[in-house]
Design a protein around this motif. Structure first.
Motif, PDB file in Angstrom:
ATOM      1  N   HIS A 157       4.964   6.212  29.582  1.00 32.27           N
ATOM      2  CA  HIS A 157       4.082   5.078  29.571  1.00 32.27           C
ATOM      3  C   HIS A 157       4.213   4.532  30.830  1.00 32.27           C
ATOM      4  O   HIS A 157       5.097   4.197  31.376  1.00 32.27           O
ATOM      5  N   ARG A 160      -0.039  -1.257  32.147  1.00 36.64           N
ATOM      6  CA  ARG A 160      -1.292  -1.307  32.062  1.00 36.64           C
ATOM      7  C   ARG A 160      -1.831  -2.323  32.657  1.00 36.64           C
ATOM      8  O   ARG A 160      -1.597  -3.498  32.844  1.00 36.64           O
ATOM      9  N   VAL A 164      -9.038  -3.804  31.584  1.00 41.63           N
ATOM     10  CA  VAL A 164      -9.717  -2.548  31.621  1.00 41.63           C
ATOM     11  C   VAL A 164      -9.974  -2.105  30.188  1.00 41.63           C
ATOM     12  O   VAL A 164      -8.990  -1.890  29.336  1.00 41.63           O
ATOM     13  N   ARG A 166     -10.359   0.555  27.427  1.00 41.64           N
ATOM     14  CA  ARG A 166      -9.832   2.027  27.275  1.00 41.64           C
ATOM     15  C   ARG A 166     -10.764   2.574  26.449  1.00 41.64           C
ATOM     16  O   ARG A 166     -11.490   1.983  25.274  1.00 41.64           O
ATOM     17  N   GLN A 167     -10.720   3.963  26.442  1.00 39.74           N
ATOM     18  CA  GLN A 167     -11.897   4.741  25.779  1.00 39.74           C
ATOM     19  C   GLN A 167     -11.151   5.770  24.855  1.00 39.74           C
ATOM     20  O   GLN A 167     -11.718   6.720  24.558  1.00 39.74           O
ATOM     21  N   LEU A 195      -8.091   6.040  17.749  1.00 37.30           N
ATOM     22  CA  LEU A 195      -8.751   6.218  18.888  1.00 37.30           C
ATOM     23  C   LEU A 195      -9.624   7.309  18.973  1.00 37.30           C
ATOM     24  O   LEU A 195      -9.315   8.400  18.378  1.00 37.30           O
ATOM     25  N   ARG A 266      -9.625   5.112  32.335  1.00 34.02           N
ATOM     26  CA  ARG A 266     -10.333   4.248  31.349  1.00 34.02           C
ATOM     27  C   ARG A 266      -9.842   4.918  30.131  1.00 34.02           C
ATOM     28  O   ARG A 266     -10.360   4.588  29.152  1.00 34.02           O
ATOM     29  N   MET A 267      -8.826   5.567  30.154  1.00 38.95           N
ATOM     30  CA  MET A 267      -8.123   6.119  28.857  1.00 38.95           C
ATOM     31  C   MET A 267      -6.921   5.586  28.379  1.00 38.95           C
ATOM     32  O   MET A 267      -6.268   4.796  29.392  1.00 38.95           O
ATOM     33  N   ASP A 268      -6.596   5.432  27.137  1.00 41.09           N
ATOM     34  CA  ASP A 268      -5.270   4.957  26.824  1.00 41.09           C
ATOM     35  C   ASP A 268      -4.072   5.778  27.094  1.00 41.09           C
ATOM     36  O   ASP A 268      -3.156   5.470  27.447  1.00 41.09           O
ATOM     37  N   SER A 295      -3.748   7.430  36.166  1.00 43.86           N
ATOM     38  CA  SER A 295      -3.349   6.007  36.167  1.00 43.86           C
ATOM     39  C   SER A 295      -3.347   5.428  34.752  1.00 43.86           C
ATOM     40  O   SER A 295      -3.354   4.413  34.415  1.00 43.86           O
ATOM     41  N   CYS A 296      -3.197   6.332  33.611  1.00 42.07           N
ATOM     42  CA  CYS A 296      -2.695   5.976  32.391  1.00 42.07           C
ATOM     43  C   CYS A 296      -1.606   6.711  32.016  1.00 42.07           C
ATOM     44  O   CYS A 296      -1.201   7.515  32.434  1.00 42.07           O
ATOM     45  N   SER A 297      -1.136   6.327  30.761  1.00 44.05           N
ATOM     46  CA  SER A 297       0.036   6.900  30.133  1.00 44.05           C
ATOM     47  C   SER A 297      -0.283   8.488  29.862  1.00 44.05           C
ATOM     48  O   SER A 297      -1.523   8.913  29.522  1.00 44.05           O
TER      49      SER A 297
END
Length: 308
Positions: A157, A160, A164, A166-167, A195, A266-268, A295-297
């Motif tokens: 992780h 964050r 932003v 998230r999608q 999600l 833009r993702m979780d 840029s995301c987990s």
């Protein structure tokens, strides 16, 4: 916390064989934030699995000193128990009686401890400092080593960015025979955390690689029937098993790591498979590249090829 309150806790576990099978194991150290801990707690509750808060008090190097080895071990276990106190109380408050919570202290290196516990876990969760050109350094040796060697999926992780939108969950798949485990984990994560799921099937082509990755989606899928059918067949059963998960499928041309990291902002979560070579490394460096630059987990899944 009073001594009496401490006595109400289950004893701290120091024997790996006492860690429950299928647990969600969280590596607790100075960089684990409450946000990541809460994510792990919620995941364990949604999956109906035990939660193990694990802390490494360091290798027993001091046994070579004048201190008594048994006294030293007891001291290090106490240090680990204190380090787990906040996480334990937070998990109890957040999960109540819905989740079995255990505390584990190992007198060893943190990466070795988590790799060892991964043999009994369903998921190992670790934190990271951040990302960038020196991503491997920022991730720290623990996150990289565990992601490379763990026997179960590993969630690394990242901090964050505020604001932003998230999608959902993004998963990258390659050859279908090597992607089943990765897809199963992605569907379970999307379902557990409510999600949407975006599936990207990437195929490297010299022309596309030279100009950067690009997507082939929508009506254009009709022009690549064989590839489209392979992906559809691979995910059909999983869609039936998880009707609550809204899925979107894209085909991509270009390097898989570039295609996925370009969408990760833009993702979780980004889920990627790890295909072990003879040396246990991540084949082609794809998963490591994604860990360093996403840029995301990221969730890294050890893949075992299935029969064709």
């Amino acid at each position: 916390m009073t001594t009496h309150a401490r006595e109400q806790h289950h004893p701290v576990v120091t024997n790996p064989s006492l860690v429950p099978y299928g647990a969600v194991v969280v590596g607790v150290d100075a960089i684990l934030t409450d946000i990541v801990l809460d994510w792990a707690i919620d995941h364990a509750r949604a999956q109906g699995r035990p939660l193990v808060l694990a802390h490494a008090s360091g290798p027993a190097w001091a046994e070579r000193t004048v201190l008594d080895a048994e006294q030293l071990r007891d001291k290090l276990v106490k240090v680990g128990e204190d380090a787990l106190e906040h996480g334990y109380e937070r998990a109890r408050r957040r999960a109540g009686d819905d989740v079995r919570i255990e505390r584990f202290v190992g007198i060893e290196d943190a990466a070795e401890l988590l790799v060892g516990l991964s043999r009994r876990a369903s998921l190992v969760v670790v934190g990271s400092h951040g990302r960038g050109p020196v991503g491997r350094l920022l991730l720290g040796s623990v996150g990289v080593v565990v992601a490379e060697r763990a026997a179960c999926p590993v969630a690394v992780h990242r901090p964050r960015r505020v604001g932003v939108v998230r999608q959902g969950v993004l998963v990258g798949i390659g050859a279908t025979a090597h992607s089943r485990s990765t897809l199963e984990v992605a569907f379970r994560l999307a379902s557990s955390h409510r999600l949407p799921l975006t599936i990207v099937h990437s195929r490297s082509e010299l022309e596309a690689t030279a100009t950067g990755p690009h997507l082939v989606s929508g009506d254009a899928l009709q022009d690549v029937d064989e590839e489209r059918l392979q992906v559809a067949e691979t995910i059909a059963g999983l869609r039936e098993d998880h009707p609550d998960v809204h899925t979107t499928v894209h085909l991509a041309r270009g390097r898989p790591d570039q295609a996925l990291t370009s969408l990760a902002g833009r993702m979780d979560l980004l889920v990627v498979g790890r295909h072990d070579g003879r040396r246990g490394q991540l084949v082609g460096g794809t998963a490591i590249s994604i860990l360093e630059h996403s840029s995301c987990s990221v969730v890294v899944v050890p893949e075992v090829p299935t029969a064709p």
